[in-house]
Design a protein around this motif. Structure first.
Motif, PDB file in Angstrom:
ATOM      1  N   ALA A 172      -4.119  -4.380   2.893  1.00 33.41           N
ATOM      2  CA  ALA A 172      -2.413  -4.484   1.370  1.00 33.41           C
ATOM      3  C   ALA A 172      -1.660  -3.279   1.215  1.00 33.41           C
ATOM      4  O   ALA A 172       0.047  -3.434   1.243  1.00 33.41           O
ATOM      5  N   GLU A 173      -2.595  -2.239   1.473  1.00 33.69           N
ATOM      6  CA  GLU A 173      -2.170  -0.892   1.426  1.00 33.69           C
ATOM      7  C   GLU A 173      -1.010  -0.435   2.748  1.00 33.69           C
ATOM      8  O   GLU A 173       0.181   0.247   2.038  1.00 33.69           O
ATOM      9  N   LEU A 208       3.355 -12.232   5.009  1.00 37.39           N
ATOM     10  CA  LEU A 208       2.437 -11.196   5.071  1.00 37.39           C
ATOM     11  C   LEU A 208       1.071 -11.101   5.807  1.00 37.39           C
ATOM     12  O   LEU A 208       0.525 -11.393   4.011  1.00 37.39           O
ATOM     13  N   LYS A 209       0.499 -10.871   5.817  1.00 38.71           N
ATOM     14  CA  LYS A 209      -1.400 -11.013   6.161  1.00 38.71           C
ATOM     15  C   LYS A 209      -1.658 -10.114   6.460  1.00 38.71           C
ATOM     16  O   LYS A 209      -1.691  -9.162   6.500  1.00 38.71           O
ATOM     17  N   ALA A 210      -2.271  -9.629   4.363  1.00 40.21           N
ATOM     18  CA  ALA A 210      -3.390  -8.441   4.616  1.00 40.21           C
ATOM     19  C   ALA A 210      -4.494  -8.642   3.250  1.00 40.21           C
ATOM     20  O   ALA A 210      -4.318  -9.923   3.078  1.00 40.21           O
ATOM     21  N   GLY A 211      -5.828  -7.751   3.775  1.00 33.37           N
ATOM     22  CA  GLY A 211      -7.016  -7.768   3.237  1.00 33.37           C
ATOM     23  C   GLY A 211      -6.458  -6.970   2.139  1.00 33.37           C
ATOM     24  O   GLY A 211      -5.536  -6.300   1.734  1.00 33.37           O
ATOM     25  N   TYR A 212      -7.406  -7.244   0.839  1.00 34.09           N
ATOM     26  CA  TYR A 212      -7.535  -6.251  -0.444  1.00 34.09           C
ATOM     27  C   TYR A 212      -8.609  -6.272  -0.759  1.00 34.09           C
ATOM     28  O   TYR A 212      -9.580  -7.235  -0.073  1.00 34.09           O
ATOM     29  N   GLY A 213      -8.905  -5.192  -2.016  1.00 30.05           N
ATOM     30  CA  GLY A 213      -9.973  -4.995  -2.667  1.00 30.05           C
ATOM     31  C   GLY A 213     -11.605  -4.783  -1.529  1.00 30.05           C
ATOM     32  O   GLY A 213     -12.636  -5.137  -2.181  1.00 30.05           O
ATOM     33  N   ALA A 240      -0.337 -15.648  -2.437  1.00 25.77           N
ATOM     34  CA  ALA A 240      -1.647 -16.623  -2.136  1.00 25.77           C
ATOM     35  C   ALA A 240      -2.660 -15.455  -2.329  1.00 25.77           C
ATOM     36  O   ALA A 240      -2.243 -14.442  -1.387  1.00 25.77           O
ATOM     37  N   LEU A 241      -4.432 -16.257  -2.749  1.00 26.28           N
ATOM     38  CA  LEU A 241      -5.220 -15.023  -2.706  1.00 26.28           C
ATOM     39  C   LEU A 241      -6.511 -16.688  -2.627  1.00 26.28           C
ATOM     40  O   LEU A 241      -6.678 -16.930  -4.078  1.00 26.28           O
ATOM     41  N   LEU A 269      -2.979 -12.604   0.769  1.00 30.95           N
ATOM     42  CA  LEU A 269      -3.455 -11.928   0.349  1.00 30.95           C
ATOM     43  C   LEU A 269      -5.327 -12.202   0.467  1.00 30.95           C
ATOM     44  O   LEU A 269      -5.320 -12.985  -0.197  1.00 30.95           O
ATOM     45  N   LEU A 270      -5.367 -12.066   1.968  1.00 31.91           N
ATOM     46  CA  LEU A 270      -7.574 -12.608   1.913  1.00 31.91           C
ATOM     47  C   LEU A 270      -8.070 -11.310   1.317  1.00 31.91           C
ATOM     48  O   LEU A 270      -7.797 -10.158   1.243  1.00 31.91           O
TER      49      LEU A 270
END
Lengths: 335, 326, 341
Positions: B80-81, B111-116, B142-143, B167-168
């Motif tokens: 995500a960053e 926009l597919k991105a990972g976070y956390g 969406a989370l 955001l996965l």
């Protein structure tokens, strides 16, 4: 490697030349009227005029089809008009009316007219360069012979988006023609204060695609240079960069005090005014006589007057539209 | 028919199915299929599946241009960053163009991105920065917190006519769950009640849903019945489901992996204060990450995160506090 | 003028290359010998030691550098205590950055190492800013800006090099081109690479010199970067140096949620492209033994001394591992310190 070709001394056919001249007068008269309306508070917001740059808009856009996309920056009136956007809808947009190309929600900096291939403009310098890359990629995926043209100023060249976009367009050999209008100013400062590279076409020197710099007030030269690029792009080659040296004869925006201007350059570019130059050329070539030439301007003025009248008759959009149009819905299909 | 799949496989399945269903869906990004020996490339060709340079601004800007030209790109951004590098495209181009054109263009893209990813990745790859994308009109967020939702929300995101930040959660990628086969859509703006209970409402997203459910289990042993709600999308937000639960329980704990100032839980709390105040029997309590950049070393990393104990503690607090006069 | 490298200086360079290699070998081994001790993501510079040391050998006291998340080598060559670096990678309180940064975010400003960015390309404008500061100070300082080939497709690269050239900033841009962005080959993402051109070609867009050097040869790197440093120091502006290296490990260790054991997979040439020959050829050209052989053949370095350098380095890194393992973890509450200066 970069091939240099010179288009100076290029020749136009009479009907082409007259069409370009008429288009340029329409842009010139439209923008001069917009300037007056801005002072009268009848058009809103930040207005950027392209007076002095009409030749590039006309010579590029009049060669494109409706299904060829163009993108532009904040100085986009001329491009939209040359691409076919109706003057009344343009004027209505600048007046914030429902009858505008964007129903009054976009204004001067965000003109869209999909029907004629005007895909969008942006208020952020260089902000939509990658969008044009996306448009050209779409053309490639679709498999037709559509070509995308991207108009931008010399100020956008120093933005990171420029390098990212050029690399991708070159890597994927996309049918995209970068059209830089190098008008000598990035907002309020001259090019020399932004870069050591004087000619924008030299910024793409690291990439081996074709590029050319022409005098943007020499309309036949712009036409000829763009035509050659367009032929190649139609054949599936690309990208290319056409740099047109122009001069911004008004401020960065309407109301700009312009304390940075050089009187000598002013005089020089007044002499090189593209509309007057092409008109003189047309008379010289015998395409039309002096009376017919004057009537071109008059006809454009009439058209602008009509456009203003139609725009003023258009109502303001229902305020609730502002909230309704935040998200696209299934029913929304591109026009 | 459902079968078990890891969360990450469920996402890929959704993209694959949507690409098979709709020729206009494209998939590209950094390290997407550099080798031709890739399932997506084999199924959909290099025209529709591309590996791109590390040029986030161009990657996302191109997606906008593709969308305007009639395609539905899914951009792999990994983290995500990395979207922060291209903030203009995410915030100031994609979500604004539909409205500014008077509704005449639309920008369907994902926009597919990972976070956390709080797994020792230090300060620049561990953030839970979804709140930054939630305040942007025109941009959906969406989370997914389960493998099934991971599939269903991705399919919905691709079919949506607007830009969507999907955001996965990186801590969930290997979590298995039942995932329906074939076409499966999870609607946006529809929260799900993960556990029912009448004493307290816990709202949690992503990875914190699991922490909240674990806390609810512990609390059940103490005779406290907690209801756990997962909004699944933050924009649009299903406020109605949250308010209905609050009306029943009168007590709320909001869990957010983001930092407290400007956390999305603040928005939910404000909504409850605005529309559900008379139902409240105790102040709304928020359990967020602590106010710091996530540190590398494990004890510090764990310290700042919301967890089961912090959630259970907050529930005990709202149950023990004096009623608020309505 | 670039310093002439005498036997002592060449031996120093070889020693630093060996120290970096041995340090990173221990980082790699830690995943097997002490599972769970290193968390998150580490990136090794094996294969780039000659480039790092050759570049750093051109620095004078007061010069500065910025780097990427592949950053263990720079502080080692600059003289930062390897115990402190290893302790940082192990997340210890007494680590170089107190356990806050870890492998990707080392910094030792007292030695001129201003820091790194974990985001590709983002330290390039930062180093450019440091170059501006150096120009204002007028003390003849130079800033070395290290980044990878992938970063040259970031807008930040373009914006920074344009400005540095325009303002004649004393910055040397050292692009360590290892030909891979994680698992994407340069010719798949770079128009110059696809055309078979060196990436230093990009300098043309900024009217600055662009040169390509064999990054496996520390003497060549020293000479090339040294010329660029001289140019920067004398006020003639920046240079783009492309230093061609081959990363001998995978991009980084396995990426997985907590609980999954981490390790270093094989290089992407093998795992993604099935090209073992490419990787093995790179191994045969390993710059560390290559430099040793050269120094020994030239009689600059006695083989016994070379063996001793290796033994010393191994001993040093053994001590670093021991120190880091024994060092205490930080207090959890310390997580809230240093949010604001």
């Amino acid at each position: 490697m970069a091939k240099s070709r010179t288009a100076a001394g290029a020749k136009l056919e009479a009907d082409t030349g007259l069409d370009l001249l008429a288009t340029m007068w329409r842009i010139r008269c439209f923008e001069e009227r917009v300037a007056a309306l801005k002072r009268a508070f009848k058009v809103y917001g930040l207005i950027h005029l392209s007076i002095g740059g009409e030749g590039v808009a006309a010579a590029v856009c009049r060669q494109l089809r409706d299904d060829d996309g163009i993108y532009s920056g904040h100085r986009a009136h001329g491009h939209a008009i040359a691409k076919g956007a109706p003057l009344a809808k343009m004027m209505a947009e600048l007046m914030g009316r429902e009858g505008g190309v964007c129903r009054g929600l976009g204004g001067s900096m965000h003109l869209v007219d999909r029907q004629h291939g005007m895909m969008g403009a942006t208020g952020v310098v260089g902000g939509n360069l990658p969008l044009a890359v996306g448009d050209a990629l779409a053309a490639r995926v679709r498999g037709g012979d559509q070509v995308t043209a991207m108009f931008f100023g010399d100020g956008a060249v120093q933005a990171g988006t420029f390098a990212e976009s050029v690399n991708l367009a070159a890597l994927w050999e996309l049918p995209l023609i970068f059209v830089c209008e190098n008008n000598g100013f990035a907002e309020f400062t001259s090019r020399a204060e932004h870069s050591t590279i004087e000619q924008v076409s030299d910024v793409v020197a690291p990439y081996g695609f074709e590029r050319e710099t022409v005098d943007g007030s020499d309309v036949p030269a712009v036409w000829e240079a763009f035509r050659a690029f367009l032929d190649e792009a139609r054949g599936g080659r690309g990208p290319m960069l056409l740099e047109c040296l122009t001069y911004r004869r008004r401020g960065h925006y309407e109301g700009d005090p312009q304390q940075y201007r050089d009187p000598a350059a002013e005089a020089e570019w007044e002499r090189r005014d593209p509309v007057a130059r092409l008109q003189a050329h047309a008379v010289e070539q015998g395409w039309l006589d002096d009376d017919e030439a004057r009537s071109l301007e008059r006809r454009a003025l009439e058209e602008v007057k009509d456009a203003e009248r139609v725009a003023l008759e258009s109502s303001y959009p229902d305020p609730s539209l502002a909230a309704e149009l935040v998200y696209a819905t299934e029913e929304c299909r591109p026009a | 028919m459902a079968r078990e799949l890891p969360y990450i496989a469920a996402i890929n399945e959704a993209i694959h199915l949507e690409m098979a269903r709709d020729d206009t869906v494209l998939f590209y990004g950094q390290d997407v299929a550099p080798s031709d020996d890739d399932d997506f490339v084999k199924a959909f060709s290099r025209d529709r599946v591309r590996v791109s340079p590390i040029s986030e601004t161009a990657e996302i800007g191109m997606a906008v241009g593709l969308a305007l030209a009639g395609y539905r790109p899914v951009v792999e951004l990994l983290m995500a960053e990395f979207m922060l590098v291209a903030m203009n495209q995410v915030v100031n181009e994609a979500p604004r163009l539909h409205l500014m054109s008077g509704g005449r263009v639309k920008v369907p893209l994902v926009l597919k991105a990972g976070y956390g990813f709080t797994a020792g990745w230090a300060g620049q790859h561990t953030g839970s920065i979804y709140n930054m994308f939630c305040g942007i009109p025109g941009l959906k967020v969406a989370l997914p917190s389960t493998a099934a939702d991971a599939k269903g929300l991705m399919a919905t995101a691709i079919r949506d006519d607007n830009p969507v930040c999907y955001l996965l959660h990186y801590l969930l990628v290997l979590e298995h769950g039942d995932v329906p086969e074939g076409e499966y859509l999870v609607p946006f703006g529809k929260a799900v009640v993960r556990r029912e209970g009448g004493d307290v409402t816990i709202v949690a997203t992503g990875w914190t849903v699991g922490r909240a459910l674990a806390a609810a289990e512990t609390l059940a042993g103490e005779g406290i019945a907690a209801e756990v709600i997962d909004p699944r999308t933050l924009n649009p937000l299903d406020t109605a489901t949250i308010l209905a639960s609050v009306e029943k329980t009168g007590r709320v704990v909001l869990v957010d992996q983001g930092t407290p100032h400007g956390a999305f839980s603040n928005v939910i709390a404000a909504g409850i204060a605005d529309q559900g105040f008379s139902s409240l029997k105790a102040p709304v309590k928020q359990v967020t990450a602590l106010d710091a950049t996530v540190a590398y070393s494990e004890p510090m990393e764990a310290y700042v995160l919301p967890n089961e104990e912090k959630i259970a503690g907050a529930v005990r607090q709202v149950l023990g506090s004096a009623p608020v006069a309505a | 003028m670039t310093e002439k490298l005498d036997a002592e200086r060449l031996t120093w360079m070889y020693t630093q290359m060996v120290r970096i290699r041995e340090f990173e070998e221990r980082v790699k081994r830690t995943f097997e010998e002490h599972p769970g001790v290193i968390r998150g993501h580490t990136h090794l510079a094996d294969g780039a030691e000659a480039s790092i040391v050759g570049s750093i050998a051109t620095m004078r006291p007061g010069d500065q550098l910025m780097a990427t998340y592949r950053c263990h080598g720079y502080p080692i060559a600059l003289g930062t205590d390897t115990k402190k670096i290893m302790a940082e990678i192990y997340g210890r309180k007494d680590g170089l950055c107190g356990g806050y940064g870890g492998s990707m975010h080392l910094a030792d400003p007292e030695r001129g190492f201003l820091g790194t960015s974990g985001i590709v390309g983002q330290s390039i404008p930062q180093a450019t800013g440091a170059g501006w500061a150096a120009q204002i100070r007028k003390e003849g300082q130079v800033v070395l800006c290290f980044f990878g080939d992938g970063a040259s497709k970031q807008g930040a690269f373009h914006e920074s090099l344009n400005l540095a050239s325009l303002w004649k900033l004393p910055v040397v841009y050292v692009m360590e081109n290892n030909n891979y962005n994680v698992s994407t080959r340069s010719d798949q993402e770079d128009a110059n690479a696809a055309a078979g051109e060196p990436l230093s070609t990009k300098a043309k867009a900024y009217s600055m010199p662009g040169v390509t050097v064999d990054g496996g040869d520390p003497v060549a790197v020293h000479e090339t970067v040294g010329e660029a440093v001289d140019r920067a120091r004398s006020g003639d502006g920046p240079t783009l140096v492309e230093s061609k290296v081959y990363r001998l490990s995978a991009h980084g260790n396995l990426i997985a949620p907590p609980g999954v054991p981490l390790h270093y997979p094989e290089h992407e040439a093998i795992t993604t492209f099935g090209n073992r020959e490419e990787y093995e050829a790179a191994l045969r050209g390993d710059p560390v033994p290559r430099f040793r052989m050269r120094l020994v053949e030239e009689d600059t370095l006695d083989p016994g001394r070379a063996d001793q350098i290796l033994r010393d380095a191994r001993e040093e890194m053994e001590a670093a591992v021991k120190y880091a393992l024994d060092a205490a973890l930080p207090e959890p509450e310390a997580a809230l310190n240093h949010v604001y200066a």
